[in-house]
Scaffold this motif. Structure first.
Motif, PDB file in Angstrom:
ATOM      1  N   ASP A   1       5.242  98.733  69.857  1.00  0.00           N
ATOM      2  CA  ASP A   1       4.099  97.873  70.107  1.00  0.00           C
ATOM      3  C   ASP A   1       4.349  97.042  71.362  1.00  0.00           C
ATOM      4  OD1 ASP A   1       2.930  94.858  69.443  1.00  0.00           O
ATOM      5  OD2 ASP A   1       1.553  96.484  68.930  1.00  0.00           O
ATOM      6  N   GLY A   2       3.255  96.617  72.015  1.00  0.00           N
ATOM      7  CA  GLY A   2       3.387  95.834  73.235  1.00  0.00           C
ATOM      8  C   GLY A   2       4.199  94.562  73.062  1.00  0.00           C
ATOM      9  N   MET A   3       4.105  93.922  71.893  1.00  0.00           N
ATOM     10  CA  MET A   3       4.882  92.705  71.660  1.00  0.00           C
ATOM     11  C   MET A   3       6.377  93.004  71.611  1.00  0.00           C
ATOM     12  SD  MET A   3       2.777  90.230  71.723  1.00  0.00           S
ATOM     13  CE  MET A   3       3.676  88.867  70.996  1.00  0.00           C
ATOM     14  N   GLU A   4       6.740  94.200  71.119  1.00  0.00           N
ATOM     15  CA  GLU A   4       8.149  94.605  71.125  1.00  0.00           C
ATOM     16  C   GLU A   4       8.626  94.863  72.550  1.00  0.00           C
ATOM     17  OE1 GLU A   4      10.437  94.776  68.661  1.00  0.00           O
ATOM     18  OE2 GLU A   4       8.911  93.780  67.445  1.00  0.00           O
TER      19      GLU A   4
ATOM     20  N   SER B   1       5.217  84.138  73.281  1.00  0.00           N
ATOM     21  CA  SER B   1       6.297  85.130  73.228  1.00  0.00           C
ATOM     22  C   SER B   1       6.888  85.413  74.605  1.00  0.00           C
ATOM     23  CB  SER B   1       5.783  86.437  72.603  1.00  0.00           C
ATOM     24  OG  SER B   1       5.374  86.226  71.266  1.00  0.00           O
ATOM     25  N   GLY B   2       6.325  84.793  75.643  1.00  0.00           N
ATOM     26  CA  GLY B   2       6.933  84.924  76.963  1.00  0.00           C
ATOM     27  C   GLY B   2       6.089  85.581  78.020  1.00  0.00           C
ATOM     28  N   ALA B   3       4.832  85.924  77.699  1.00  0.00           N
ATOM     29  CA  ALA B   3       3.969  86.494  78.734  1.00  0.00           C
ATOM     30  C   ALA B   3       3.644  85.436  79.778  1.00  0.00           C
ATOM     31  CB  ALA B   3       2.686  87.030  78.116  1.00  0.00           C
ATOM     32  N   SER B   4       3.506  85.869  81.022  1.00  0.00           N
ATOM     33  CA  SER B   4       3.184  84.951  82.110  1.00  0.00           C
ATOM     34  C   SER B   4       1.694  84.675  82.202  1.00  0.00           C
ATOM     35  CB  SER B   4       3.672  85.535  83.446  1.00  0.00           C
ATOM     36  OG  SER B   4       5.013  85.936  83.356  1.00  0.00           O
ATOM     37  N   ASP B   5       0.877  85.627  81.741  1.00  0.00           N
ATOM     38  CA  ASP B   5      -0.576  85.483  81.789  1.00  0.00           C
ATOM     39  C   ASP B   5      -1.176  86.460  80.789  1.00  0.00           C
ATOM     40  OD1 ASP B   5      -3.078  84.609  82.519  1.00  0.00           O
ATOM     41  OD2 ASP B   5      -3.003  85.359  84.579  1.00  0.00           O
ATOM     42  N   TYR B   6      -2.454  86.243  80.449  1.00  0.00           N
ATOM     43  CA  TYR B   6      -3.124  87.073  79.453  1.00  0.00           C
ATOM     44  C   TYR B   6      -4.560  87.283  79.906  1.00  0.00           C
ATOM     45  CZ  TYR B   6      -3.980  88.773  74.624  1.00  0.00           C
ATOM     46  OH  TYR B   6      -4.246  89.540  73.514  1.00  0.00           O
ATOM     47  N   LEU B   7      -4.956  88.541  80.070  1.00  0.00           N
ATOM     48  CA  LEU B   7      -6.308  88.884  80.496  1.00  0.00           C
ATOM     49  C   LEU B   7      -6.886  89.877  79.490  1.00  0.00           C
ATOM     50  CD1 LEU B   7      -8.535  88.694  82.699  1.00  0.00           C
ATOM     51  CD2 LEU B   7      -7.394  90.597  83.870  1.00  0.00           C
ATOM     52  N   THR B   8      -8.098  89.596  79.017  1.00  0.00           N
ATOM     53  CA  THR B   8      -8.688  90.457  77.996  1.00  0.00           C
ATOM     54  C   THR B   8      -9.577  91.533  78.621  1.00  0.00           C
ATOM     55  OG1 THR B   8     -10.532  88.903  77.712  1.00  0.00           O
ATOM     56  CG2 THR B   8      -8.642  88.659  76.233  1.00  0.00           C
ATOM     57  N   LYS B   9      -9.685  92.652  77.924  1.00  0.00           N
ATOM     58  CA  LYS B   9     -10.586  93.740  78.301  1.00  0.00           C
ATOM     59  C   LYS B   9     -11.940  93.496  77.647  1.00  0.00           C
ATOM     60  CE  LYS B   9      -6.815  97.148  78.243  1.00  0.00           C
ATOM     61  NZ  LYS B   9      -6.322  98.368  77.565  1.00  0.00           N
ATOM     62  N   PRO B  10     -13.049  93.868  78.287  1.00  0.00           N
ATOM     63  CA  PRO B  10     -13.154  94.413  79.653  1.00  0.00           C
ATOM     64  C   PRO B  10     -12.890  93.338  80.700  1.00  0.00           C
ATOM     65  CG  PRO B  10     -15.330  94.014  78.747  1.00  0.00           C
ATOM     66  CD  PRO B  10     -14.358  93.742  77.631  1.00  0.00           C
TER      67      PRO B  10
ATOM     68  N   ALA C   1      -5.825  83.439  68.737  1.00  0.00           N
ATOM     69  CA  ALA C   1      -4.492  83.551  68.138  1.00  0.00           C
ATOM     70  C   ALA C   1      -3.651  84.608  68.844  1.00  0.00           C
ATOM     71  CB  ALA C   1      -4.613  83.882  66.653  1.00  0.00           C
ATOM     72  N   ASP C   2      -4.291  85.719  69.279  1.00  0.00           N
ATOM     73  CA  ASP C   2      -3.569  86.769  69.997  1.00  0.00           C
ATOM     74  C   ASP C   2      -3.070  86.265  71.345  1.00  0.00           C
ATOM     75  OD1 ASP C   2      -3.955  88.821  68.051  1.00  0.00           O
ATOM     76  OD2 ASP C   2      -6.016  89.038  68.740  1.00  0.00           O
ATOM     77  N   LYS C   3      -3.937  85.522  72.044  1.00  0.00           N
ATOM     78  CA  LYS C   3      -3.549  84.984  73.349  1.00  0.00           C
ATOM     79  C   LYS C   3      -2.391  84.002  73.209  1.00  0.00           C
ATOM     80  CE  LYS C   3      -8.247  85.392  75.217  1.00  0.00           C
ATOM     81  NZ  LYS C   3      -9.397  84.662  75.789  1.00  0.00           N
TER      82      LYS C   3
ATOM     83  N   LEU D   1       2.057  90.373  82.648  1.00  0.00           N
ATOM     84  CA  LEU D   1       0.639  90.066  82.483  1.00  0.00           C
ATOM     85  C   LEU D   1       0.108  90.959  81.370  1.00  0.00           C
ATOM     86  CD1 LEU D   1      -2.002  89.754  85.354  1.00  0.00           C
ATOM     87  CD2 LEU D   1      -2.549  90.620  83.087  1.00  0.00           C
ATOM     88  N   ILE D   2      -0.243  90.365  80.237  1.00  0.00           N
ATOM     89  CA  ILE D   2      -0.812  91.136  79.139  1.00  0.00           C
ATOM     90  C   ILE D   2      -2.269  91.451  79.460  1.00  0.00           C
ATOM     91  CG2 ILE D   2      -1.531  91.056  76.724  1.00  0.00           C
ATOM     92  CD1 ILE D   2       0.971  89.456  76.105  1.00  0.00           C
ATOM     93  N   LEU D   3      -2.614  92.733  79.331  1.00  0.00           N
ATOM     94  CA  LEU D   3      -3.984  93.195  79.554  1.00  0.00           C
ATOM     95  C   LEU D   3      -4.410  93.913  78.282  1.00  0.00           C
ATOM     96  CD1 LEU D   3      -6.313  93.518  81.611  1.00  0.00           C
ATOM     97  CD2 LEU D   3      -5.253  95.649  82.328  1.00  0.00           C
TER      98      LEU D   3
END
Length: 226
Positions: A58-61, A93-102, A85-87, A76-78
């Motif tokens: 999984d991406g979190m792993e 967990s250490g992501a530098s940024d978070y961008l949602t689709k679309p 809660a996901d963001k 950068l989580i995409l």
């Protein structure tokens, strides 16, 4: 700069790689979490664009693995996971940024630029030394206002040397950060590109902006304060 795109949807993965390569980045790709972890263990990436819903790990792993590395890349989580809660979980967990689709590609690329500037302690989009000015956003270069024509690869090399002004950068480091995994480590392509860049700079200035340091690589000296 060298990026890793981790995305299991083939069309999306290929579109991201195509668009970012056109913007001058060296781009590798992984279609599952296991492959992403293996590539991060082999290559030194400046930034990873990471989907969360991946086969295998999984991406979190994958994010946890990257954070455990000695010199972790920016992440950068995409993801299509758009709940607050996901963001929060991704960022905590250490992501530098978070961008949602679309998403709009232009926004993704702007966020990548911002994160890379932060990685290299660069707060401004413009890199300057004397009369030489590089615009990291527009991918343009000028000397004393006169536009210089560089290919994307040439610009990426010069940009990397400008970011690291004051210290020598080896050919191996340039291959690691400006080329993708298809690069031949035994070729003289770095030397050839440096020669072309120097020739273009010498057309507008007599100064030797890029110096060769025997046994160490290539150096752009910092300017002495007035």
């Amino acid at each position: 700069m060298r990026l890793l795109i981790v995305e299991d949807e083939e069309d999306m993965r290929e579109a991201l790689c195509y668009g970012l390569r056109r913007r001058g980045y060296a781009v590798d790709a992984a279609g599952d979490g296991t492959d992403a972890v293996e590539q991060c263990g082999i290559n030194e990436y400046d930034l990873v664009v990471l989907d969360l819903n991946l086969p295998g790990l999984d991406g979190m792993e994958v994010l946890k693995h990257i954070r455990s590395m000695e010199n972790p890349a920016k992440v950068l989580i995409l993801s299509a996971r758009s709940e607050l809660a996901d963001k929060i979980s991704g960022l905590d967990s250490g992501a530098s940024d978070y961008l949602t689709k679309p998403f709009h590609f232009e926004e993704l690329e702007a966020r990548i630029r911002m994160l890379l500037r932060r990685s290299f302690i660069q707060t401004e989009a413009a890199l300057t030394r004397g009369g030489l000015c590089l615009d990291s956003n527009l991918k343009t270069a000028a000397f004393q206002g006169k536009q210089l024509e560089f290919s994307m690869r040439e610009f990426a090399i010069l940009e990397y040397l400008m970011i690291h002004m004051g210290r020598p950068v080896s050919a191996e480091e340039l291959l690691e950060h400006v080329w993708d995994r298809e690069a031949d480590p035994f070729s003289n392509q770095v030397k050839v590109y440096i020669s072309v860049i120097r020739r273009k700079l010498l057309a507008v200035t007599d100064e030797e902006i890029i110096r060769s340091i025997r046994g160490a690589g290539y150096l752009i000296d910092k300017e002495e304060p007035l």
